[in-house]
Design a protein around this motif. Structure first.
Motif, PDB file in Angstrom:
ATOM      1  N   GLY A   1      96.473  11.441  65.842  1.00 35.03           N
ATOM      2  CA  GLY A   1      96.119  12.225  64.592  1.00 35.03           C
ATOM      3  C   GLY A   1      97.100  13.096  63.995  1.00 35.03           C
ATOM      4  O   GLY A   1      96.714  13.731  63.139  1.00 35.03           O
ATOM      5  N   LYS A   2      98.269  13.405  64.685  1.00 31.69           N
ATOM      6  CA  LYS A   2      99.259  14.157  64.266  1.00 31.69           C
ATOM      7  C   LYS A   2     100.571  13.537  63.725  1.00 31.69           C
ATOM      8  O   LYS A   2     100.791  12.271  64.109  1.00 31.69           O
ATOM      9  CB  LYS A   2      99.910  15.222  65.251  1.00 31.69           C
ATOM     10  CG  LYS A   2      98.546  16.055  65.964  1.00 31.69           C
ATOM     11  CD  LYS A   2      98.973  16.911  66.817  1.00 31.69           C
ATOM     12  CE  LYS A   2      97.799  17.956  67.538  1.00 31.69           C
ATOM     13  NZ  LYS A   2      97.655  18.717  66.665  1.00 31.69           N
ATOM     14  N   ILE A   3     101.198  14.176  62.789  1.00 35.62           N
ATOM     15  CA  ILE A   3     102.530  13.760  62.347  1.00 35.62           C
ATOM     16  C   ILE A   3     103.512  14.396  63.394  1.00 35.62           C
ATOM     17  O   ILE A   3     103.625  15.499  63.392  1.00 35.62           O
ATOM     18  CB  ILE A   3     102.949  14.070  61.123  1.00 35.62           C
ATOM     19  CG1 ILE A   3     102.187  13.221  60.083  1.00 35.62           C
ATOM     20  CG2 ILE A   3     104.369  14.020  60.617  1.00 35.62           C
ATOM     21  CD1 ILE A   3     102.374  13.729  58.291  1.00 35.62           C
ATOM     22  N   LEU A   4     104.344  13.306  64.055  1.00 34.09           N
ATOM     23  CA  LEU A   4     105.271  13.851  65.099  1.00 34.09           C
ATOM     24  C   LEU A   4     106.523  13.898  64.370  1.00 34.09           C
ATOM     25  O   LEU A   4     107.379  14.972  64.965  1.00 34.09           O
ATOM     26  CB  LEU A   4     105.288  12.889  66.185  1.00 34.09           C
ATOM     27  CG  LEU A   4     103.986  12.384  66.869  1.00 34.09           C
ATOM     28  CD1 LEU A   4     104.233  11.359  67.950  1.00 34.09           C
ATOM     29  CD2 LEU A   4     103.332  13.618  67.518  1.00 34.09           C
ATOM     30  N   ARG A   5     106.740  13.137  63.476  1.00 42.10           N
ATOM     31  CA  ARG A   5     108.217  13.571  63.101  1.00 42.10           C
ATOM     32  C   ARG A   5     108.242  12.840  61.316  1.00 42.10           C
ATOM     33  O   ARG A   5     107.533  11.764  61.519  1.00 42.10           O
ATOM     34  CB  ARG A   5     109.475  12.587  63.535  1.00 42.10           C
ATOM     35  CG  ARG A   5     110.767  13.057  63.400  1.00 42.10           C
ATOM     36  CD  ARG A   5     111.121  14.564  63.834  1.00 42.10           C
ATOM     37  NE  ARG A   5     110.867  14.464  65.577  1.00 42.10           N
ATOM     38  CZ  ARG A   5     111.538  14.165  66.682  1.00 42.10           C
ATOM     39  NH1 ARG A   5     112.346  13.451  66.263  1.00 42.10           N
ATOM     40  NH2 ARG A   5     111.134  14.235  67.660  1.00 42.10           N
ATOM     41  N   LEU A   6     108.660  13.326  60.596  1.00 41.80           N
ATOM     42  CA  LEU A   6     109.082  12.713  59.010  1.00 41.80           C
ATOM     43  C   LEU A   6     110.116  13.080  58.565  1.00 41.80           C
ATOM     44  O   LEU A   6     111.044  14.039  58.782  1.00 41.80           O
ATOM     45  CB  LEU A   6     108.017  13.927  58.334  1.00 41.80           C
ATOM     46  CG  LEU A   6     107.750  13.309  57.032  1.00 41.80           C
ATOM     47  CD1 LEU A   6     106.135  13.904  56.415  1.00 41.80           C
ATOM     48  CD2 LEU A   6     108.727  13.735  55.925  1.00 41.80           C
ATOM     49  N   GLY A   7     110.908  12.160  57.900  1.00 42.57           N
ATOM     50  CA  GLY A   7     112.113  12.070  57.111  1.00 42.57           C
ATOM     51  C   GLY A   7     112.627  10.871  56.922  1.00 42.57           C
ATOM     52  O   GLY A   7     112.047   9.664  57.120  1.00 42.57           O
ATOM     53  N   PRO A   8     113.784  10.367  56.190  1.00 50.21           N
ATOM     54  CA  PRO A   8     114.269   9.269  56.037  1.00 50.21           C
ATOM     55  C   PRO A   8     114.710   8.570  57.260  1.00 50.21           C
ATOM     56  O   PRO A   8     115.090   9.285  58.443  1.00 50.21           O
ATOM     57  CB  PRO A   8     115.555   9.532  55.269  1.00 50.21           C
ATOM     58  CG  PRO A   8     115.543  10.988  54.977  1.00 50.21           C
ATOM     59  CD  PRO A   8     114.739  11.635  55.928  1.00 50.21           C
ATOM     60  N   PRO A   9     114.540   7.075  57.602  1.00 49.98           N
ATOM     61  CA  PRO A   9     114.457   6.322  58.627  1.00 49.98           C
ATOM     62  C   PRO A   9     116.005   6.689  59.240  1.00 49.98           C
ATOM     63  O   PRO A   9     116.006   6.921  60.462  1.00 49.98           O
ATOM     64  CB  PRO A   9     114.595   4.973  58.088  1.00 49.98           C
ATOM     65  CG  PRO A   9     113.340   4.961  57.228  1.00 49.98           C
ATOM     66  CD  PRO A   9     114.007   6.317  56.251  1.00 49.98           C
TER      67      PRO A   9
END
Length: 300
Positions: free
Chosen positions: A207-215
């Motif tokens: 249920g949480k976003i652990l990491r976000l960004g360009p691959p």
């Protein structure tokens, strides 16, 4: 750049299960955005809330500057949705299906027919849906989501259960859709798919976003070793362990693989020993990032 989607503090519970737990992110206009995660990560629930199919317990969502819930009739002509499991009208051909979907938005039959060509189904236009292959049915499903020319398209695991050739063909179609200026939000289990298609990805779990960004940025941030492989037998395992830069060595009787943080030194040493037969050099991938964040245990 204008924000097509803005999500802040999103939460959704099913009894004691927290399906979505404080999710926040934004999607820019024209972006190809991916949501990744194992089974039960909360991807589909998050997408359904953004699409206006489900009400959030907490948090705010804006889609094209409008709230999607309660079901917002002003948004419907501006978004296209392809769900995990697509349902078509029985006993209709691909052309009839698309014309029927288009008629719900006031789209002329001629324009619906043109969409058949866009998704590469011209030769299957008069074939009934139940006779289409899995890849052809997925293309038709995407055509139904695009027939009214939406600004924003949601695709929930569009290539699930497709063979490699059908997946690659569908990737080409999705790239064309995005290049034409549409914003795409994709959920997928396939890391190679996300790495190739997406401008940015959000990796979710529990249920949480652990990491976000360009691959590429997420992969670089992992700081994982490079793996240099050669054909098994060209070099003894003990000798490989003594090569400059070698950290770990394994041999499965097919390939001898050396993990290293100095691949140039390892390759130079292998070359000096004339041991480059079948050489392959593999850096970290988005799959490595995914497993590092979510773990390697199997989840049904």
């Amino acid at each position: 750049m204008a924000q097509t989607i803005s999500v802040a503090g999103l939460r959704k519970n099913y009894g004691d299960v927290r399906a979505v737990d404080g999710v926040s992110f934004e999607v820019d206009q024209g972006e190809f955005f991916g949501i990744l995660g194992p089974n039960g990560a909360g991807k589909t629930t998050t997408l359904e809330i953004i699409e206006g199919l489900r009400e959030a317990d907490e948090g705010t969502v804006a889609v094209l500057g409008l709230p999607p819930w309660p079901r917002n009739s002003r948004l419907l002509p501006r978004i296209g949705v392809q769900l995990q499991a697509s349902s078509f009208f029985e006993r209709l051909t691909a052309r009839e299906q698309l014309q029927t979907f288009g008629s719900l938005y006031g789209v002329p039959a001629k324009k619906a027919d043109a969409m058949i060509e866009t998704v590469g189904l011209t030769d299957k236009a008069d074939v009934r849906v139940e006779k289409l292959s899995g890849g052809q049915a997925q293309r038709l499903s995407i055509a139904c989501a695009l027939v009214h020319d939406p600004e924003l398209v949601f695709l929930d695991e569009p290539t699930a259960a497709l063979d490699p050739q059908a997946r690659r063909n569908l990737w080409d179609l999705l790239r064309e859709i995005n290049t034409a200026g549409r914003t795409i939000v994709l959920t997928t289990h396939y890391m190679d798919e996300a790495e190739i298609l997406c401008d940015r990805v959000a990796i979710m779990d529990r249920g949480k976003i652990l990491r976000l960004g360009p691959p590429a940025s997420l992969v670089r941030g992992l700081d994982a070793p490079t793996r240099v492989s050669v054909a098994s037998g060209v070099l003894a395992e003990d000798e490989a362990k003594d090569l400059p830069g070698a950290d770990e060595v394994s041999d499965d009787d097919v390939s001898l693989t050396i993990s290293t943080r100095d691949p140039s030194a390892v390759v130079a040493a292998l070359s000096a020993r004339d041991a480059l037969d079948g050489v392959q050099i593999r850096g970290a991938t988005l799959e490595d990032v995914f497993l590092d964040l979510t773990g390697r245990e199997y989840r049904a």
